[in-house]
Each structure stands twice: as structure tokens, then as C-alpha cells.
Design an enzyme around this catalytic site. Structure first.
Site, PDB file in Angstrom:
ATOM      1  N   GLN A  96       0.749  -0.901  -0.075  1.00  0.00           N
ATOM      2  CA  GLN A  96       0.041  -0.012  -0.060  1.00  0.00           C
ATOM      3  C   GLN A  96       0.892   1.179  -0.111  1.00  0.00           C
ATOM      4  O   GLN A  96       2.248   1.128   0.177  1.00  0.00           O
ATOM      5  CB  GLN A  96      -0.853  -0.019   1.122  1.00  0.00           C
ATOM      6  CG  GLN A  96      -0.023  -0.120   2.464  1.00  0.00           C
ATOM      7  CD  GLN A  96      -0.932  -0.245   3.581  1.00  0.00           C
ATOM      8  OE1 GLN A  96      -1.512   0.692   4.492  1.00  0.00           O
ATOM      9  NE2 GLN A  96      -1.616  -1.429   3.941  1.00  0.00           N
ATOM     10  N   HIS A  98       0.339   5.796   1.053  1.00  0.00           N
ATOM     11  CA  HIS A  98      -0.683   6.723   1.599  1.00  0.00           C
ATOM     12  C   HIS A  98      -0.223   8.116   0.769  1.00  0.00           C
ATOM     13  O   HIS A  98       0.522   8.245   0.269  1.00  0.00           O
ATOM     14  CB  HIS A  98      -0.335   6.940   3.053  1.00  0.00           C
ATOM     15  CG  HIS A  98      -0.444   5.743   3.976  1.00  0.00           C
ATOM     16  ND1 HIS A  98      -1.549   4.985   4.013  1.00  0.00           N
ATOM     17  CD2 HIS A  98       0.508   5.006   4.576  1.00  0.00           C
ATOM     18  CE1 HIS A  98      -1.433   3.860   4.594  1.00  0.00           C
ATOM     19  NE2 HIS A  98      -0.136   3.724   5.136  1.00  0.00           N
ATOM     20  N   GLU A 133       3.253   7.362   9.053  1.00  0.00           N
ATOM     21  CA  GLU A 133       3.153   6.419  10.139  1.00  0.00           C
ATOM     22  C   GLU A 133       4.630   5.985  10.574  1.00  0.00           C
ATOM     23  O   GLU A 133       5.568   6.086   9.752  1.00  0.00           O
ATOM     24  CB  GLU A 133       2.369   5.224   9.855  1.00  0.00           C
ATOM     25  CG  GLU A 133       2.885   4.561   8.543  1.00  0.00           C
ATOM     26  CD  GLU A 133       1.852   3.194   8.135  1.00  0.00           C
ATOM     27  OE1 GLU A 133       0.381   3.569   8.037  1.00  0.00           O
ATOM     28  OE2 GLU A 133       1.946   2.349   7.797  1.00  0.00           O
ATOM     29  N   HIS A 264       4.790   0.290   0.774  1.00  0.00           N
ATOM     30  CA  HIS A 264       5.182  -0.497   2.029  1.00  0.00           C
ATOM     31  C   HIS A 264       4.364  -1.720   1.980  1.00  0.00           C
ATOM     32  O   HIS A 264       2.937  -1.642   1.798  1.00  0.00           O
ATOM     33  CB  HIS A 264       5.561   0.208   2.975  1.00  0.00           C
ATOM     34  CG  HIS A 264       4.429   0.873   3.520  1.00  0.00           C
ATOM     35  ND1 HIS A 264       3.677   2.244   3.021  1.00  0.00           N
ATOM     36  CD2 HIS A 264       3.301   0.572   4.343  1.00  0.00           C
ATOM     37  CE1 HIS A 264       2.725   2.416   3.637  1.00  0.00           C
ATOM     38  NE2 HIS A 264       2.563   1.712   4.579  1.00  0.00           N
ATOM     39  N   ARG A 283      -4.284   0.850  -2.336  1.00  0.00           N
ATOM     40  CA  ARG A 283      -3.656  -0.640  -2.249  1.00  0.00           C
ATOM     41  C   ARG A 283      -2.860  -0.873  -3.707  1.00  0.00           C
ATOM     42  O   ARG A 283      -3.331  -0.577  -4.679  1.00  0.00           O
ATOM     43  CB  ARG A 283      -4.518  -1.547  -1.975  1.00  0.00           C
ATOM     44  CG  ARG A 283      -5.004  -1.389  -0.498  1.00  0.00           C
ATOM     45  CD  ARG A 283      -6.222  -2.565  -0.187  1.00  0.00           C
ATOM     46  NE  ARG A 283      -6.453  -2.159   1.252  1.00  0.00           N
ATOM     47  CZ  ARG A 283      -7.426  -1.434   1.781  1.00  0.00           C
ATOM     48  NH1 ARG A 283      -7.936  -0.660   0.788  1.00  0.00           N
ATOM     49  NH2 ARG A 283      -7.498  -1.245   2.995  1.00  0.00           N
TER      50      ARG A 283
END
Length: 401
Positions: A96, A98, A133, A264, A283
Site C-alpha cells: 500500500q 498513503h 506512520e 510498503h 492498495r
């Protein structure tokens, strides 16, 4: 100080034993993937201030300035801007990426205007926020992070001797880096599923063969990581896409920061994860869920580089910080030994999680809260300090002002 009651999310990829072991509970036999700590409306922690358990997001919403601090509200708004988790993967998570903050805002507005239901399976943007993240390993942790140099990936593919990879090898060797990575990923994700299935089967066989014939090869850990993904997702185009990415093995205390546009996947292991308060995921594969190829290609940053494994940076006060280039979250760690005390300031709200041993929190009024392994606390923005003592490891999640 408030002791937190947290919820475990039972996603199918979760470990059946890691989170129960952390919490000192008996496994149920069902996957337990993520322990959520925070005020995300999807699964808020709960606190009890004498009137029964209340969701933390509702407690914060009732008086944001008192709970978060006026500075944090001015900078991030009236909600806790991060979500802390314990993530325990037994099966690989989806490959995926972001979006950036600007991409998230534009994408969310476009899907809202188009009337796409928020829970629709083909919806890309669940909110208008970005989702950087950080994950810190609690045990050996395998993952994929960022693009490898295209020429190195071409060498890896060629060494496996898989006929179906020949067109990808040609792209990686003949195009400039950004174009090579973009066209290779696009080719993998748009090739007929039957052709992909054959290539993934050939690849899985080649990986197993290479591991059997050359177990001491420097490539062996990487081969094993890809073989693990292929085992769990036979025929999935994401297995071929994964070949483009750096394989990473984190040891306990190692961390990875994942910014916007970086592809990642977490393959296996347990770690403490912190992220901005968002559900936005595009995704690439290793999933039965929707893959929006055009939107994905618009979000991915097609640059190779080192995945950037980091260790915490220790300060004189004993706090070990995992540096990140954003302010919505700040993750640090204390390793406490008998007879030592540490202090944390209460300028803004924070969540403390004990992952080893036991730690006692003492606030400015002398009130104490014991945190055994797996237990956590929420500290509102009181402006005063809290003292930490005991023998154990404590993670601290807050923001940077």
C-alpha cells in the site's frame, strides 16, 4: 491520569498469540491483529472518571482545550491528531501507499462531490487527512519499504531465471529511474490476471529453489520475504510488485518511518505503530480489496532509496526519541531500571504504553497509577509533570508543538 481500556481488532492477517502474550491473556485461537490506543472514532479507547466508561473521543470533544492543551488545539484542531497501535502480523498486510495531505484533501472532496458512499469498497479516501506512520519493532519484524534501485532489482529478477519477468527486466534496465519504476509497476498491475498467475507461480518456485540451492546467499533473506508473500497470496500481482521494493528486517527497537507516496507492506512481526489520524490507503496488491491503478500511480513517489531503518536517539533525560519530519505525532521510549526516575511534561495530551516489566506513574498531586506489561494510560494536558519509576519499557505518544 486515566487507565485506558482498549479494543483489539481481529483482522484475518493478525497473530493469534502476540497481543494476548503482551496483555497476559490466554489466546482465543482467533487472529488478534491490532490493539488500538487513542481517540479514533472507529475504535476509541475508554476511560472511567467515576461515571462509567466513556469513549476517549467523546471526553476530548467535551473540552478539547482542557484535554489536549490550547496550543495543540490551535495547531491540530479539537481532536487527538494521532492513533497509537500495537500491530501483530502473521500474514502479510496489503502492499500500500498513503497520500500527501494535499492529495487526501483533493481526493476526499472529489469522492464526496461524486456521492461515493464512505464505506464503498471502491472508495479511496475515507477522510481529508494524510497518514504518515512509524513502526517500532518489539520482536524481529519483516517488511517491504520503498523502491530498490531499478538496476539492482533487474539483477535480482534475472538471477531468479523466471521467463515471465523478462519484460520487467527490460523496462528496469532501459528507462530512466522514475519512468522505469512507474512503467514496471503499471505493467504488473494491468497485465491479464491469468498471465500474472503463471508468472507468480514461476516466481514462487524460483524463490524456493534459490533458497534451497544458496541458503547462505546475501539475497537469501530477501528471497525468503518474497516467498512468504507468494505463499499467502498465490497469483496476486502484488507479489510481482513487491519485487520492486526493499526487503527490511527490523530488530527489536528498530523503526521505520513511512511518509506519503512510499509503497510498503508489513510481512510478519509485532511492533508499536503510530500514525496520523487517517484511514486513507491506496492498495497495490497482496489483497482481495479494490486496487485503483490510475489513482495509485498518481500518489506513488517513483524514487528509489534506502528504507531508512532508524534507532531511537537518546537524550540526557533518558527519553529515546524516534525522529520524524511531521508534528502530528511524536513517539519515544523510556527504558527504566530500579532506583531511577524520569519525568514527562504535561504540555499536551499523551498516551503511555508499557511493553515490558511494570512502571508506576505519579502525578503532581501524588496520585499513582500502576502499568503492568500491555497496559496503558492517557494523560491530559495538565501543564504539570508526571514521574515514571519502576523496571520496564514505556512508549510515549504525543505531538510536537
Amino acid at each position: 491520569m486515566d487507565r485506558l481500556a482498549n479494543t483489539v481488532r481481529p483482522y484475518a492477517w493478525g497473530s493469534t498469540t502476540a497481543i494476548p502474550a503482551l496483555l497476559g491473556e490466554q489466546p482465543t485461537g482467533e487472529p488478534q491483529a491490532e490493539l488500538w490506543l487513542g481517540a479514533h472514532p472507529g475504535e476509541p479507547s475508554r476511560v472511567d472518571r467515576g461515571a462509567g466508561a466513556q469513549p476517549l473521543n467523546e471526553v476530548i470533544a467535551a473540552d478539547p482545550a482542557a484535554e489536549l492543551g490550547a496550543e495543540a488545539v490551535a495547531k491540530f484542531g479539537p481532536t487527538l491528531p494521532f492513533l497509537l497501535k500495537v500491530l501483530a502480523a502473521e500474514i502479510p498486510l496489503s502492499l500500500q501507499v498513503h497520500p500527501s495531505l494535499a492529495q487526501a484533501r483533493a481526493g476526499f472532496a472529489a469522492e464526496e462531490a461524486a456521492g461515493v458512499p464512505i464505506e464503498a469498497g471502491h472508495r479511496n479516501y475515507k477522510d481529508a487527512n494524510h497518514k504518515p506512520e512509524l513502526i517500532c519493532a518489539l520482536e524481529p519484524f519483516d517488511g517491504l519499504c520503498g523502491f530498490r534501485d531499478p538496476l539492482a532489482t533487474a539483477d535480482l529478477m534475472e538471477g531468479l531465471g523466471v521467463p515471465g519477468l523478462a519484460p520487467l527486466i527490460d523496462l528496469l534496465r532501459t528507462k530512466p529511474e522514475g519512468q522505469a519504476l512507474r512503467e514496471t509497476l503499471a505493467t504488473v498491475l494491468t497485465t491479464d490476471a491469468s498471465v500474472v498467475a503463471v508468472a507468480v507461480k514461476e516466481l514462487a518456485d524460483a524463490l524456493d529453489r534459490s533458497l534451497a540451492e544458496e541458503p547462505a546467499s546475501p539475497w537469501a533473506p530477501t528471497w525468503a520475504g518474497y516467498a512468504y508473500a507468494a505463499k499467502h497470496f498465490p497469483g496476486d500481482a502484488g507479489v510481482l510488485a513487491a519485487l520492486l521494493l526493499n526487503f527490511v528486517q527490523l530488530q527489536p527497537g528498530d523503526a521505520l518511518y513511512l511518509g506519503a507516496g512510499v509503497p510498503h507492506a508489513y510481512l510478519k512481526g509485532t511492533g508499536v505503530e503510530i500514525m496520523a489520524n487517517s484511514d486513507n490507503v491506496l492498495r497495490c496488491g497482496l489483497t482481495p480489496k479494490h486496487v485503483d491503478v490510475p489513482e495509485l500511480l498518481a500518489v506513488v513517489v517513483f524514487e528509489s532509496g534506502d528504507p531508512g531503518v532508524q534507532r531511537p536517539v537518546a537524550s540526557e533525560d533518558g527519553e529515546e526519541l524516534f525522529p520524524v519530519p511531521i508534528d502530528e505525532f511524536r513517539l519515544s521510549r523510556f527504558t527504566l531500571t530500579a532506583g531511577t526516575e524520569r519525568e514527562v511534561a504535561g504540555r499536551t495530551a499523551q498516551i503511555l504504553l508499557c511493553t515490558e516489566g511494570a512502571v508506576t506513574l505519579t502525578d503532581a498531586a501524588g496520585q499513582r497509577l500502576e502499568l503492568a506489561k500491555g497496559r496503558s494510560a492517557y494523560l491530559p494536558a495538565t501543564g504539570s509533570t508526571t514521574t515514571l519509576a519502576g523496571e520496564g519499557v514505556l512508549f510515549r505518544a504525543t505531538v510536537t508543538l
